[in-house]
Design an enzyme around this catalytic site. Structure first.
Site, PDB file in Angstrom:
ATOM      1  N   HIS A 254       0.816  -1.208   0.000  1.00 41.57           N
ATOM      2  CA  HIS A 254       0.000   0.000   0.000  1.00 41.57           C
ATOM      3  C   HIS A 254       0.849   1.257   0.000  1.00 41.57           C
ATOM      4  O   HIS A 254       0.522   2.259  -0.627  1.00 41.57           O
ATOM      5  CB  HIS A 254      -0.920   0.023   1.228  1.00 41.57           C
ATOM      6  CG  HIS A 254      -1.754   1.260   1.329  1.00 41.57           C
ATOM      7  ND1 HIS A 254      -1.281   2.442   1.858  1.00 41.57           N
ATOM      8  CD2 HIS A 254      -3.016   1.514   0.932  1.00 41.57           C
ATOM      9  CE1 HIS A 254      -2.224   3.378   1.796  1.00 41.57           C
ATOM     10  NE2 HIS A 254      -3.288   2.839   1.239  1.00 41.57           N
ATOM     11  N   CYS A 255       1.977   1.217   0.681  1.00 44.88           N
ATOM     12  CA  CYS A 255       2.698   2.456   0.984  1.00 44.88           C
ATOM     13  C   CYS A 255       3.312   3.135  -0.235  1.00 44.88           C
ATOM     14  O   CYS A 255       2.960   4.252  -0.586  1.00 44.88           O
ATOM     15  CB  CYS A 255       3.772   2.180   2.028  1.00 44.88           C
ATOM     16  SG  CYS A 255       3.099   1.703   3.646  1.00 44.88           S
TER      17      CYS A 255
END
Length: 413
Positions: A254-255
């Site tokens: 996600h990051c």
């Protein structure tokens, strides 16, 4: 605890460990049923650990809104994806509207989901106020604490990773410091929720940009016939002023593919200017899977074989080693491109379950025999479970995107 994913479940279990009664709320009913049965889908949380948590009687996995009634602290840990390049806060908004119906005077609501600076105060607070009829910072406390979960990291865990916290007012700040002070070894308060939100984006934008730097260097160094990996290791011997980052087939999770774009979006939306570093890093990292496929095609061509009809074994579908986390994994793009060029693609990953890549890609075991039957083998994720010492000698062409092995048939990225 709203959201029982990679962030919410470990946090819920840690809260139970210190004596809290926890409702692990999730709208995914299949996930809730699995958790209630003691089945963990996160490698950092073993089935044994989950079973022990359930056995305390202080953890309830639930998809029923009524179980949220009477909470003292609520933590929102839901996804914040991008939709057409813009932040999608629909999961945060939905959680806030559900939670808002149960907010009462004196309670604390904490957002951990990554978002742009201003989200907690300007977006979440008003939604909670509308749903509850109460005012954030006056009737109830509201805070932000960026998640720093690193799946698969056995050294830095939820407990010993410093926790940044901030509140919308002094009472909220004190409340969130007190709450996380029970869970982690070090709490790092900052002056406001926007500063805390920017902290998370800064951390990941820093990584994103530096990974893009070495990814682009990898392309140029290959063309210049220079061993970039050796240069990185040599530079890393400098005890100050340098931090090693290493190339790869792209970024995932996600990051890195998402968080910097939240910051870029906020800058453009609020200031009318582009965040050029982020946009350039996005472009480089997003196209690394394309470069990997170009290298595979070139390697096959050098051996007198076209991509079409060649058998290609992909090692690793997760975005990082020794995890089953395939969110935004570059392996998806690599396999799609190879299929579009007519390759016969096989994939091996001992951690990632089925359903993450094209159904036309058979799942196989990473055996020496499978490697020998392939025209090209590409290492995308360097899981420890791969016996590379046995696999590499059987390969006619091996593209190593992680610089793990050497051999006459091996090309480093």
């Amino acid at each position: 605890m709203l959201g029982q994913g990679y962030v919410g479940l470990p946090l819920a279990i840690r809260c139970v460990d210190v004596g809290h009664n926890v409702v692990g709320y999730d709208v995914d009913e299949d996930r809730v049923k699995s958790l209630a049965a003691g089945e963990s889908y996160i490698e950092d949380i073993s089935a044994r650990q989950l079973a022990a948590t359930i056995a305390t009687g202080r953890y309830l996995a639930s998809s029923q809104e009524e179980d949220l009634t009477g909470f003292d602290v609520a933590v929102i840990t839901v996804p914040t994806p991008l939709r057409d390049g813009s932040p999608d806060l629909s999961f945060v908004e939905s959680s806030a509207r559900t939670l808002g119906r149960h907010v009462r005077p004196g309670c604390l609501v904490v957002l951990e989901s990554t978002s742009y600076p201003g989200t907690t105060q300007d977006f979440l607070g008003p939604v909670l106020a509308e749903a509850s009829g109460l005012r954030a910072g006056e009737d109830f406390q509201l805070a932000f604490s960026p998640e720093r979960i690193d799946p698969g990291n056995r050294t830095w865990t939820l407990r010993n990773t410093p926790k940044v916290v901030a509140g919308v007012d002094e009472a909220s700040r004190d409340a969130v410091i007190s709450f996380y002070g029970q869970l982690v070894e070090t709490v790092v308060p900052v002056s406001g929720t926007s500063e805390a939100e920017l902290t998370k984006l800064l951390e990941n934008t820093f990584r994103h940009i530096n990974i893009a730097l070495v990814n682009e260097l990898a392309i140029f160094a290959h063309e210049l016939r220079i061993d970039l990996w050796e240069s990185i290791d040599a530079a890393a011997t400098k005890p100050f002023g340098f931090m090693p980052f290493r190339p790869g087939p792209g970024v995932g999770g996600h990051c890195l593919p998402i968080d910097p774009s939240y910051l870029s979006w906020r800058v453009e939306r609020s200031l009318g200017r582009s965040f050029r570093f982020v946009e350039l890093a996005n472009d480089i990292n997003m196209h690394m899977p394309d470069y990997v496929v170009q290298r595979i095609a070139h390697g096959l061509n050098e051996r007198g074989k076209p991509v079409k009809g060649s058998r290609v074994l992909v090692l690793g579908l997760a975005y990082k080693r020794n995890t089953r986390d395939a969110r935004e994994s570059p392996a998806v793009r690599v396999t799609e491109l190879l299929l579009s060029q007519g390759a016969d693609v096989r994939a091996a990953d001992p951690h990632v379950l089925d359903g993450h890549i094209d159904t036309r890609v058979p799942r196989v075991d990473a055996t020496p025999e499978e490697a020998a039957a392939s025209d090209a083998v590409v290492l995308l994720t360097d899981h420890d479970a791969f016996d590379l010492d046995a696999i590499v000698p059987r390969c006619s062409y091996f593209l190593d995107c992680r610089s793990r092995v050497r051999g006459h048939a091996v090309e480093p990225l």
